[in-house]
Design a protein around this motif. Structure first.
Motif, mmCIF file in Angstrom:
data_model
loop_
_atom_site.group_PDB
_atom_site.id
_atom_site.type_symbol
_atom_site.label_atom_id
_atom_site.label_comp_id
_atom_site.label_asym_id
_atom_site.label_seq_id
_atom_site.Cartn_x
_atom_site.Cartn_y
_atom_site.Cartn_z
ATOM 1 N N ILE A 1 -70.929 53.447 -1.180
ATOM 2 C CA ILE A 1 -71.545 54.413 -0.275
ATOM 3 C C ILE A 1 -70.821 54.414 1.071
ATOM 4 O O ILE A 1 -70.174 53.436 1.443
ATOM 5 N N ARG A 2 -70.901 55.519 1.785
ATOM 6 C CA ARG A 2 -70.260 55.650 3.087
ATOM 7 C C ARG A 2 -70.743 54.554 4.039
ATOM 8 O O ARG A 2 -71.886 54.087 3.963
ATOM 9 N N ASN B 1 -72.828 60.724 0.119
ATOM 10 C CA ASN B 1 -71.471 60.637 0.668
ATOM 11 C C ASN B 1 -70.959 61.989 1.149
ATOM 12 O O ASN B 1 -70.159 62.061 2.089
#
Length: 256
Positions: free
Chosen positions: A55-56, A29
Motif C-alpha cells: 500500500i502507498r 493506491n
C-alpha cells in the motif's frame, strides 16, 4: 487546538481472498486522498505485512488486536514487540467485538494499552455503550468507566501523560456497529464532548484538548460529511464501508 483529522478503516475478518485484497489496495493506491488527513487501515493479521509492503506509504497499517506479553506460550496471539518488529505502527484495542464476543474486560484492554504504548505503538482505543445502556441513559457512565481503566493504568506507567498523543479514542456505540443505525449528529457530539470533559478532569485540560476522538458506527459516504463538521468529532473508524470505494469519500469528507 487544531487536531489532525483521522480516518481508520477496520477490515475486520475481510477481505476473504488475496484477490479481494489486491483489488482493495488498488482502489486506495489510485485514489486522491486529502493529504491533511491521517489514514490508517487495519486488515486481518494474515495480511498485515503484505499490505504494509503493497500500500502507498501515506497510509498507515494497524493490527486489530494484540496481547500484553512480548513472547511466550500464547497460541493465536500477537505481541506488541512483534508488531514493532514488523513495522506496524498502530493497533486497535478494546473494540466492542473484542469486548462482547471475546469477553475482554476494560482492565484487560487497559493492560494491553499500557504494554503496546511501552513498545512505542500508537493505539486506536475503542469505547462505547450497548443499546440497553443507551436507553438507560448510561452512555456517559459506560464510556467513562471504560476510559478510567486506561487512565488508572497509565498513571502508574512510565511516561504517564506523555503517552496520550499516541492514543486515538474511538467512540463506537455498539448499537450502531454494522446495523446501519448511526448516532445522530447531536448524540455523537454529546458523547464526544462528554469524553473530552472526562479527560480534562481525569488527566488534564491539555490532554483533553489535544486527544483525537473519532466516531465509529455505520459511517458511510452519505453521513460522513455532516458528522465531520461536529466540533468534537475528529474523524472516523469505518467498518464495512472501508472495503468499498466510498472509503475514499469518507477520507475526503472534510474538503467536500
Amino acid at each position: 487546538m487544531t487536531r489532525q483529522f483521522f480516518v481508520g478503516g477496520n477490515f475486520k475478518m475481510n477481505p476473504i481472498t488475496r484477490k479481494d485484497k489486491l483489488a482493495l489496495v488498488k482502489v486506495l493506491n489510485d485514489a486522491e486522498l486529502d493529504p491533511a488527513v491521517e489514514v490508517v487501515v487495519s486488515p486481518p493479521a494474515l495480511y498485515l505485512i503484505p499490505l504494509a509492503e503493497s500500500i502507498r506509504k501515506d497510509i498507515k497499517i494497524a493490527a486489530q488486536n494484540c496481547y500484553f506479553k512480548d513472547s511466550g506460550a500464547f497460541t493465536g496471539e500477537i505481541s506488541p514487540a512483534q508488531l514493532v518488529d514488523a513495522q506496524i505502527p498502530y493497533v486497535i484495542l478494546g473494540h466492542s467485538e473484542r469486548r462482547t464476543l471475546f469477553h475482554e474486560t476494560s482492565e484487560e484492554v487497559a493492560q494491553k494499552t499500557s504494554a503496546a504504548l511501552a513498545k512505542g505503538l500508537s493505539i486506536i482505543l475503542c469505547i462505547g455503550e450497548t443499546l440497553h445502556e443507551r436507553e438507560a441513559g448510561e452512555t456517559g457512565k459506560v464510556c467513562q468507566s471504560q476510559l478510567k481503566a486506561v487512565v488508572d493504568v497509565l498513571k502508574k506507567a512510565i511516561g504517564g501523560d506523555s503517552s496520550y498523543p499516541k492514543i486515538v479514542i474511538a467512540y463506537e456505540p455498539v448499537w450502531a456497529i454494522g446495523t446501519g443505525k448511526v448516532a445522530t449528529p447531536q448524540q455523537a457530539q454529546e458523547a464526544h464532548a462528554d469524553i473530552r470533559s472526562f479527560l480534562s478532569k481525569a488527566v488534564s485540560s491539555a490532554v483533553a484538548d489535544s486527544t483525537r476522538i473519532i466516531y465509529g458506527g455505520s459511517v458511510n459516504g452519505g453521513n460522513c460529511k455532516e458528522l465531520s463538521t461536529l466540533p468534537d468529532v475528529d474523524g472516523f473508524l469505518v467498518g464495512g464501508a472501508s472495503l468499498k470505494p466510498e472509503f475514499v469519500q469518507i477520507v475526503n469528507s472534510k474538503k467536500q
